[in-house]
Design a protein around this motif. Structure first.
Motif, PDB file in Angstrom:
ATOM      1  N   LYS A   1      -5.382  18.070 -10.565  1.00 38.29           N
ATOM      2  CA  LYS A   1      -4.361  18.133  -9.523  1.00 38.29           C
ATOM      3  C   LYS A   1      -4.987  18.320  -8.151  1.00 38.29           C
ATOM      4  O   LYS A   1      -5.933  19.089  -7.980  1.00 38.29           O
ATOM      5  CB  LYS A   1      -3.382  19.262  -9.812  1.00 38.29           C
ATOM      6  N   SER A   2      -4.403  17.623  -7.154  1.00 38.77           N
ATOM      7  CA  SER A   2      -4.985  17.648  -5.815  1.00 38.77           C
ATOM      8  C   SER A   2      -3.977  17.165  -4.787  1.00 38.77           C
ATOM      9  O   SER A   2      -2.941  16.582  -5.130  1.00 38.77           O
ATOM     10  CB  SER A   2      -6.232  16.752  -5.770  1.00 38.77           C
ATOM     11  N   HIS A   3      -4.294  17.429  -3.528  1.00 41.89           N
ATOM     12  CA  HIS A   3      -3.587  16.821  -2.399  1.00 41.89           C
ATOM     13  C   HIS A   3      -4.379  15.646  -1.825  1.00 41.89           C
ATOM     14  O   HIS A   3      -3.965  15.063  -0.815  1.00 41.89           O
ATOM     15  CB  HIS A   3      -3.362  17.853  -1.291  1.00 41.89           C
ATOM     16  N   ARG A   4      -5.499  15.282  -2.436  1.00 46.18           N
ATOM     17  CA  ARG A   4      -6.370  14.240  -1.909  1.00 46.18           C
ATOM     18  C   ARG A   4      -6.585  13.140  -2.947  1.00 46.18           C
ATOM     19  O   ARG A   4      -6.374  13.333  -4.132  1.00 46.18           O
ATOM     20  CB  ARG A   4      -7.726  14.814  -1.516  1.00 46.18           C
ATOM     21  N   ASN A   5      -7.068  11.973  -2.463  1.00 49.07           N
ATOM     22  CA  ASN A   5      -7.488  10.873  -3.335  1.00 49.07           C
ATOM     23  C   ASN A   5      -6.397  10.446  -4.308  1.00 49.07           C
ATOM     24  O   ASN A   5      -6.633  10.195  -5.488  1.00 49.07           O
ATOM     25  CB  ASN A   5      -8.760  11.256  -4.103  1.00 49.07           C
ATOM     26  N   LEU A   6      -5.173  10.355  -3.776  1.00 52.22           N
ATOM     27  CA  LEU A   6      -4.014   9.993  -4.589  1.00 52.22           C
ATOM     28  C   LEU A   6      -3.568   8.573  -4.280  1.00 52.22           C
ATOM     29  O   LEU A   6      -4.025   7.941  -3.328  1.00 52.22           O
ATOM     30  CB  LEU A   6      -2.874  10.985  -4.320  1.00 52.22           C
ATOM     31  N   TRP A   7      -2.650   8.067  -5.082  1.00 48.05           N
ATOM     32  CA  TRP A   7      -2.092   6.743  -4.838  1.00 48.05           C
ATOM     33  C   TRP A   7      -1.323   6.753  -3.510  1.00 48.05           C
ATOM     34  O   TRP A   7      -0.775   7.788  -3.114  1.00 48.05           O
ATOM     35  CB  TRP A   7      -1.167   6.333  -5.977  1.00 48.05           C
ATOM     36  N   PRO A   8      -1.277   5.643  -2.807  1.00 48.71           N
ATOM     37  CA  PRO A   8      -0.567   5.581  -1.519  1.00 48.71           C
ATOM     38  C   PRO A   8       0.865   6.095  -1.628  1.00 48.71           C
ATOM     39  O   PRO A   8       1.581   5.785  -2.587  1.00 48.71           O
ATOM     40  CB  PRO A   8      -0.601   4.095  -1.167  1.00 48.71           C
ATOM     41  N   GLY A   9       1.264   6.945  -0.677  1.00 44.92           N
ATOM     42  CA  GLY A   9       2.598   7.520  -0.658  1.00 44.92           C
ATOM     43  C   GLY A   9       2.700   8.877  -1.321  1.00 44.92           C
ATOM     44  O   GLY A   9       3.688   9.586  -1.136  1.00 44.92           O
ATOM     45  N   GLN A  10       1.672   9.266  -2.104  1.00 43.77           N
ATOM     46  CA  GLN A  10       1.693  10.572  -2.762  1.00 43.77           C
ATOM     47  C   GLN A  10       1.069  11.629  -1.863  1.00 43.77           C
ATOM     48  O   GLN A  10       0.066  11.377  -1.183  1.00 43.77           O
ATOM     49  CB  GLN A  10       0.909  10.538  -4.078  1.00 43.77           C
ATOM     50  N   THR A  11       1.669  12.805  -1.853  1.00 36.70           N
ATOM     51  CA  THR A  11       1.087  13.936  -1.143  1.00 36.70           C
ATOM     52  C   THR A  11       0.553  14.996  -2.096  1.00 36.70           C
ATOM     53  O   THR A  11      -0.170  15.889  -1.688  1.00 36.70           O
ATOM     54  CB  THR A  11       2.119  14.594  -0.205  1.00 36.70           C
TER      55      THR A  11
END
Length: 713
Positions: free
Chosen positions: A556-566
């Motif tokens: 789980k993270s706030h980084r390196n996610l699919w576009p549009g995800q926070t």
């Protein structure tokens, strides 16, 4: 010690009767029956929560993190409360309150009196609470704050300031994330012991520095005795020394033994000794005891290669975050053992376990399975300004010291890492690395020092003076994504070879992040292709001593996610967050097998009689490769109706050379089909490879054996 308890103290009494090796004379578990609540306005102190439990708390047990469920993304202050009963007879003893880890910054009160605090989310600490206790019900209050800052570790990743997102790349799991307990002592205690060993020919010398503290007002004289227990459970050496300790002042004593013909700890073949120290009073009463395991092994970097017990090794493995949807950072031993057992099935013999100090369960597992580790403190993507901050350096030194003092006896640890992907190549960063290396070499001189660097793989490639300061280079190399095209790995390796001609290199991270593909399925296909291409390139360079794939599981993270995800789970693992295996899992497993198995059928005119198998370990030109002694081969043959024809075992004494063995059975019938399965296991019974083969008079086929019992054509 003898305590008289009323009915309310029955649970404490039962706990005191249960001895735990490696801890003080009595240990009392405090993991159950806590109360919890968040404090978003940070008014708990002024409202008096340190002395009185507020309303609206909810019951929990620890280890616990509040960042699962309704407080999933809560960042701020939260409180934990617990009551427990103490008998009057315990008040004459020395009592300490211990926390295995709390994330991140803590303040602790006992019966309304603040007893101390701690900064850092992954190391143990404790307080003397003897004077705060009273007979009957007592109360603990813990205030925790998981907010990052410029000088917290982990903290704001200021190298990422231009992106507008300075989160560190994993979840901010606040809470009491490991066990809580009390220790109870009379007269004196063993604070810790530091075990050192040296191999010389066919013998080993082992010594332990024992740190003793007197808790009597006048101090005292004591005797420290030691027993060494070998991997077979036999006591093989003993020692004793007298020690005098003044009240409130630590004292040390060194105990030494010689061990002829030692059993060596090795990669994939862990032989562990146990060192048991007892501290006794003048009349022989045992006041305290401490038990630690250790391994006898010689780990050396020479000529840009890693040697274990005089043999060159090239190792591989995965890293793993302490993260799951059901426990987060507050992991149970069951989750740890499940994941690391799966990583052993993936042939893990090397890991930089992740960016922060690990649970004892992780280190114990690595010790018992022959896995080499490079633990790290969580300085991630820090700028030069942060690394130059004296307050941060002081905190980093303290965190590193705590980790080494807590974990330094583990056989699996061969090096320490001081940071990851930070501005180490700048002058202020180099000064930080050198200061940390100086500390480590002083307090743990037998181990190597390094750090994980990403700048080394980013164009324009250039010489970084700090790389000449460390004992070996750890490079995060994401060719095929962040570092550039996949084919650029070859010229980059040439650059590293020319620029650092005296340095061994471990690829501390490589892999394929999902965000570089349009969907998870195509990402995992690219991940499989990338890991094969990159590992083949790394294998061709003899100065690459090991490679570590990022990562075992999605986290789980706030980084390196699919576009549009926070927020969400980073698509980077060979299993997802629920530990469901992706296709890349099986590609990784097949590529990292340390041996090969082949078979040849033995056929006569009257039918199939048996087979000959050849098991071959890889030379050090292969990645991975390491010595394999005492492994076992198990085979079983069945006919086309599932009836067993025969089975057997073969001892593979030393796979430095190919080993052949035969299997035979009564002729099953001239036209019968036969299925043969061969499994190779470590001396501890862990599968590491094998093969399945099918015989039919009209067709002969074969398939590779997978450690989980599946087959792959």
């Amino acid at each position: 010690m003898r305590f008289a308890f009323g009915r309310a103290g029955v649970v404490l009494w039962l706990m005191l009767l249960w001895p735990l090796a490696g801890h003080a004379q009595a240990r009392i578990d405090l993991d159950h029956d806590w109360r919890f609540r968040t404090d978003s306005a940070d008014t708990g102190l002024t409202a008096g929560w340190s002395g009185t439990t507020p309303a609206d708390t909810r019951p929990i047990d620890v280890p616990h993190t509040w960042n699962i469920g309704k407080d999933d993304d809560y960042e701020g202050v939260a409180w934990y409360f617990k009551t427990f009963v103490v008998p009057a007879s315990m008040l004459s003893s020395h009592v300490e309150l211990h926390f295995g880890a709390t994330f991140y910054r803590s303040r602790v009160w006992v019966n309304g009196v603040e007893v101390g605090g701690h900064e850092g989310g992954h190391t143990a600490y404790g307080f003397d609470i003897s004077r705060q206790l009273h007979a009957g019900e007592n109360r603990i209050a813990v205030r925790l704050d998981n907010r990052p800052g410029m000088a917290t570790i982990p903290g704001y990743a200021m190298r990422q300031a231009a992106s507008g997102n300075v989160w560190y790349d994993w979840w901010h799991y606040g809470g009491i994330v490991r066990d809580v307990w009390l220790t109870v002592n009379d007269h004196a205690l063993i604070r810790r012991q530091r075990i050192g060993s040296k191999l010389a020919g066919d013998s080993a010398s082992v010594s332990t520095q024992v740190f003793v503290e007197s808790v009597d007002a006048s101090g005292g004289s004591y005797t420290a005795t030691a027993r060494v227990i070998d991997p077979d459970g036999k006591t093989v050496a003993e020692a004793r020394q007298d020690v005098a300790a003044k009240a409130g002042q630590p004292a040390t004593v060194t105990l030494s033994v010689a061990l002829p013909h030692p059993q060596l700890w090795n990669v994939g073949d862990a032989r562990l000794y146990q060192w048991v120290t007892e501290l006794r009073s003048a009349d022989g009463t045992v006041l305290d005891s401490r038990s630690d395991t250790f391994g006898l092994r010689d780990i050396v970097i020479r000529d840009r290669k890693l040697y274990v017990n005089g043999k060159p090794v090239r190792l591989s493995g995965l890293t793993r975050h302490a993260d799951s949807p059901w426990e987060g950072l507050a992991e149970s031993t069951g989750t740890i053992r499940h994941d690391w057992s799966d990583m052993v099935a993936l042939h893990t013999t090397l890991s930089r376990p992740v960016h922060y100090p690990q649970s004892d369960a992780v280190l114990d597992f690595a010790d018992r399975h022959g896995i080499l580790l490079v633990p790290e403190i969580p300085i991630w993507q820090f700028s030069e300004a942060q690394l130059k901050n004296p307050d941060l350096l002081a905190l980093a030194r303290n965190m590193m010291r705590e980790m080494i003092e807590q974990d330094g006896n583990h056989a699996s640890i061969f090096a320490w890492s001081v940071c990851n992907e930070s501005d180490a190549s700048k002058p202020g960063g180099r000064a930080y690395v050198d200061a940390m290396a100086s500390l480590i070499h002083r307090i743990d001189p037998g181990r190597y020092v390094t750090f994980a660097d990403a700048d080394i793989s980013i164009k324009p490639w250039k010489d970084a003076p700090v790389m000449h300061d460390v004992d070996f280079i750890m490079a995060n190399a994401y060719f095929g994504s962040w570092s550039g095209g996949g084919s650029e790995v070859e010229p980059w390796l040439d650059f590293v070879d020319r620029t650092y001609p005296d340095k061994m290199v471990i690829i501390s991270e490589f892999g394929y992040p999902g965000v570089f593909s349009p969907d998870p399925a195509s990402a995992d296909k690219a991940r499989s292709e990338n890991l094969l291409q990159q590992m083949d390139a790394f294998q061709r360079r003899s100065f690459i001593g090991g490679v570590i794939f990022w990562t075992y599981q999605d986290y789980k993270s706030h980084r390196n996610l699919w576009p549009g995800q926070t927020e969400g789970y980073v698509d980077h693992g060979v299993v997802d967050e629920n530990r469901q295996r992706k296709p890349s899992y099986f590609v990784y497993e097949a590529r990292n097998r340390p041996l090969s198995v082949s078979t040849q059928w033995q056929v006569r005119e009257d039918g199939l009689h048996g087979f000959q198998a050849t098991v071959t370990g890889y030379a050090d030109t292969h990645l991975p490769s390491y010595p394999m002694r005492g492994y076992l081969a198990h085979w079983k043959a069945v006919d086309d109706r599932g009836h067993e024809l025969g089975h057997g075992d073969a001892i593979l004494a030393d796979l430095a050379q190919p080993i052949h063995f035969d299997g035979a059975w009564p002729v099953p019938g001239k036209d019968a089909a036969v299925h043969l399965a061969i499994e190779v296991t470590t001396p501890e019974g862990v599968p590491v490879g094998g093969t399945t083969s099918d015989y039919h008079p009209l067709h002969i086929g074969s398939a590779h054996f997978l450690p989980n019992g599946d087959t792959q054509p």
